[in-house]
Design an enzyme around this catalytic site. Structure first.
Site, PDB file in Angstrom:
ATOM      1  N   TYR A  15      -8.390  -8.323   6.845  1.00  0.00           N
ATOM      2  CA  TYR A  15      -9.314  -7.475   6.077  1.00  0.00           C
ATOM      3  C   TYR A  15     -10.584  -8.269   5.733  1.00  0.00           C
ATOM      4  O   TYR A  15     -10.739  -9.410   6.157  1.00  0.00           O
ATOM      5  CB  TYR A  15      -8.611  -6.922   4.835  1.00  0.00           C
ATOM      6  CG  TYR A  15      -7.480  -5.986   5.200  1.00  0.00           C
ATOM      7  CD1 TYR A  15      -7.744  -4.721   5.734  1.00  0.00           C
ATOM      8  CD2 TYR A  15      -6.157  -6.376   5.056  1.00  0.00           C
ATOM      9  CE1 TYR A  15      -6.714  -3.868   6.096  1.00  0.00           C
ATOM     10  CE2 TYR A  15      -5.112  -5.520   5.418  1.00  0.00           C
ATOM     11  CZ  TYR A  15      -5.404  -4.270   5.938  1.00  0.00           C
ATOM     12  OH  TYR A  15      -4.387  -3.419   6.298  1.00  0.00           O
ATOM     13  N   HIS A  50      -4.544 -10.942   6.378  1.00  0.00           N
ATOM     14  CA  HIS A  50      -4.160  -9.845   7.282  1.00  0.00           C
ATOM     15  C   HIS A  50      -5.321  -9.194   8.035  1.00  0.00           C
ATOM     16  O   HIS A  50      -5.211  -8.049   8.471  1.00  0.00           O
ATOM     17  CB  HIS A  50      -3.382  -8.762   6.515  1.00  0.00           C
ATOM     18  CG  HIS A  50      -2.180  -9.283   5.803  1.00  0.00           C
ATOM     19  ND1 HIS A  50      -1.436  -8.533   4.921  1.00  0.00           N
ATOM     20  CD2 HIS A  50      -1.568 -10.501   5.823  1.00  0.00           C
ATOM     21  CE1 HIS A  50      -0.436  -9.252   4.438  1.00  0.00           C
ATOM     22  NE2 HIS A  50      -0.494 -10.457   4.974  1.00  0.00           N
ATOM     23  N   THR A  97       0.832  -1.208   0.000  1.00  0.00           N
ATOM     24  CA  THR A  97       0.000   0.000   0.000  1.00  0.00           C
ATOM     25  C   THR A  97       0.861   1.250   0.000  1.00  0.00           C
ATOM     26  O   THR A  97       1.855   1.321   0.719  1.00  0.00           O
ATOM     27  CB  THR A  97      -0.899  -0.014   1.252  1.00  0.00           C
ATOM     28  OG1 THR A  97      -1.841  -1.059   1.072  1.00  0.00           O
ATOM     29  CG2 THR A  97      -1.624   1.305   1.449  1.00  0.00           C
ATOM     30  N   HIS A 104      -7.288 -10.010  -2.039  1.00  0.00           N
ATOM     31  CA  HIS A 104      -6.680  -9.844  -0.711  1.00  0.00           C
ATOM     32  C   HIS A 104      -7.581 -10.552   0.307  1.00  0.00           C
ATOM     33  O   HIS A 104      -8.593 -10.013   0.735  1.00  0.00           O
ATOM     34  CB  HIS A 104      -6.532  -8.367  -0.372  1.00  0.00           C
ATOM     35  CG  HIS A 104      -5.597  -8.101   0.769  1.00  0.00           C
ATOM     36  ND1 HIS A 104      -5.194  -9.077   1.659  1.00  0.00           N
ATOM     37  CD2 HIS A 104      -4.949  -6.964   1.159  1.00  0.00           C
ATOM     38  CE1 HIS A 104      -4.368  -8.549   2.551  1.00  0.00           C
ATOM     39  NE2 HIS A 104      -4.203  -7.268   2.261  1.00  0.00           N
TER      40      HIS A 104
HETATM   41  C1  LIG Z   1       4.403  -0.449   3.499  1.00  0.00           C
HETATM   42  C2  LIG Z   1       3.725  -1.788   3.372  1.00  0.00           C
HETATM   43  C3  LIG Z   1       2.509  -1.877   2.749  1.00  0.00           C
HETATM   44  C4  LIG Z   1       1.865  -3.117   2.617  1.00  0.00           C
HETATM   45  N1  LIG Z   1       0.669  -3.209   1.950  1.00  0.00           N
HETATM   46  C5  LIG Z   1       0.123  -4.407   1.707  1.00  0.00           C
HETATM   47  C6  LIG Z   1      -1.031  -4.524   0.880  1.00  0.00           C
HETATM   48  O1  LIG Z   1      -1.556  -3.558   0.323  1.00  0.00           O
HETATM   49  N2  LIG Z   1      -1.541  -5.765   0.703  1.00  0.00           N
HETATM   50  C7  LIG Z   1      -0.975  -6.866   1.284  1.00  0.00           C
HETATM   51  O2  LIG Z   1      -1.465  -7.983   1.088  1.00  0.00           O
HETATM   52  N3  LIG Z   1       0.118  -6.781   2.051  1.00  0.00           N
HETATM   53  C8  LIG Z   1       0.694  -5.593   2.256  1.00  0.00           C
HETATM   54  N4  LIG Z   1       1.856  -5.505   2.967  1.00  0.00           N
HETATM   55  C9  LIG Z   1       2.520  -6.743   3.426  1.00  0.00           C
HETATM   56  C10 LIG Z   1       3.582  -7.158   2.412  1.00  0.00           C
HETATM   57  O3  LIG Z   1       2.997  -7.527   1.174  1.00  0.00           O
HETATM   58  C11 LIG Z   1       4.408  -8.367   2.921  1.00  0.00           C
HETATM   59  O4  LIG Z   1       3.575  -9.472   3.097  1.00  0.00           O
HETATM   60  C12 LIG Z   1       5.106  -8.028   4.221  1.00  0.00           C
HETATM   61  O5  LIG Z   1       5.787  -6.785   4.140  1.00  0.00           O
HETATM   62  C13 LIG Z   1       6.083  -9.126   4.646  1.00  0.00           C
HETATM   63  O6  LIG Z   1       7.146  -9.234   3.759  1.00  0.00           O
HETATM   64  P1  LIG Z   1       8.588  -8.610   4.146  1.00  0.00           P
HETATM   65  O7  LIG Z   1       8.961  -9.196   5.479  1.00  0.00           O
HETATM   66  O8  LIG Z   1       9.479  -9.032   3.025  1.00  0.00           O
HETATM   67  O9  LIG Z   1       8.406  -7.114   4.231  1.00  0.00           O
HETATM   68  C14 LIG Z   1       2.489  -4.288   3.139  1.00  0.00           C
HETATM   69  C15 LIG Z   1       3.734  -4.173   3.771  1.00  0.00           C
HETATM   70  C16 LIG Z   1       4.350  -2.955   3.877  1.00  0.00           C
HETATM   71  C17 LIG Z   1       5.705  -2.878   4.553  1.00  0.00           C
END
Ligand SMILES: Cc1cc2nc3c(=O)[nH]c(=O)nc-3n(C[C@H](O)[C@H](O)[C@H](O)COP(=O)(O)O)c2cc1C
Length: 303
Positions: free
Chosen positions: A181, A179, A34, A176
């Protein structure tokens, strides 16, 4: 020191992947993130340039930031992109055309937030937040419980977004369902206390909403368009939740979703190396593949 087996495992990431409408040059997937840089929900040329740069960087599949479906309270932030309305869809058309010109592939992540806390800006949608039972946290009301009409209209809005994703030329779509939602709020007994056909004591019963969403989307895009569903055991409201406590519960959760039309399960963990169940080192994605036979995506602290 790296062994040959280690190198072969890494090499697998750089092999192409083909499944229905998806033709990927490698198996590296950009997680949906996001950004809230789309004023009034309309993706700008900056958004196009952002995704194009990822395609130029040769990521195999780009998943968009969550982009919300056509419901009055699907979002808690005005600058999160919409996936409805002529202006927003024209913005997304520019995004996918530009990603394709750069040799990339992309799926929008279609999103309804469900019952949410208001965003930090204090902005609120025109209607109350909606969810299975109106709870934002177990036992804490933050919106309204959806009526049968709300549920039917929401399923139809997901299906419309799916049809638009295909019409605009995206390679796939992601729902989605993770998480905490909306779709996940139905899965989770803490937020879904309904006593009708969309609730129930078992995870399989509470999956009915998700199954109906997938079925409607599948009907909208036909058989050959790849559908990805993102799931998580954990919730942003509570990291300790485990929806499926055994491989049998996982199977009862995933297989109706697969039968409804999911091609790929995107299994969101906070730490990808953590085993999902005792007695095996398989993680969530590993188990999902084992019980459903479907392709899976893993994520969580990989970088
Ligand atoms: C800034 C930010 C925005 C995110 N927005 C979404 C989103 O819109 N939809 C979603 O499914 N996960 C979202 N996530 C989760 C990420 O897709 C991912 O699952 C999570 O960051 C874990 O991976 P990482 O440890 O490599 O960061 C977001 C994570 C971050 C850091």
């Amino acid at each position: 020191m790296k062994t040959l087996a280690d190198l072969e495992k890494v090499e697998a990431l750089f092999r192409p992947f083909d499944l229905k409408s998806l033709h990927l040059r490698n198996r590296i997937v950009m997680a949906p993130m996001t950004r809230a840089f789309s004023p009034q929900g309309v993706p700008t040329d900056d958004v196009t340039a952002y995704y194009r740069r990822r395609a130029e960087g040769e990521v195999g599949l780009i998943l968009s930031e969550g982009t919300v479906i056509d419901r009055p309270a699907s979002s808690n932030e005005p600058n999160i992109p919409h996936f409805y309305g002529d202006q927003a869809l024209a913005g997304w058309k520019k995004v996918i055309d530009s990603v394709h010109q750069a040799g990339g592939a992309m799926a929008p992540q279609l999103w309804h937030m469900g019952v949410m806390q208001p965003s930090q800006s204090g902005w609120l949608p025109s209607q109350p937040f909606e969810g299975p039972s109106g709870y934002v946290m177990p036992g804490q009301t933050g919106g309204v419980a959806m009526t049968d009409t709300d549920i039917a209209d929401t399923i139809a809005a997901f299906a419309k977004a799916a049809a638009d994703a295909k019409r605009l030329g995206f390679d796939s779509l992601e729902i989605h369902g993770a998480h905490g939602y909306l779709v996940d709020q139905f899965f989770w007994e803490g937020l879904n206390t309904r006593t009708d056909a969309f609730g129930g004591k078992t995870l399989a019963e509470r999956s009915r909403f998700g199954v109906e969403v997938v079925k409607a989307m599948r009907a909208a895009v036909g058989d050959d368009f790849a559908i990805i569903l993102r799931l998580s055991q954990w919730k942003q409201q509570d990291f300790t939740v485990q929806l499926a406590k055994t491989p049998q519960e996982l199977e009862a959760w995933l297989n109706p979703l697969a039968d409804a039309g999911v091609d790929i399960f995107h299994c969101s963990q906070r730490r990808f190396w953590e085993a999902e169940f005792e007695g095996s080192d398989l993680n969530f994605a590993g188990w999902a593949k084992k019980v459903s036979g479907k392709a899976t995506i893993t994520v969580g602290s990989i970088g």
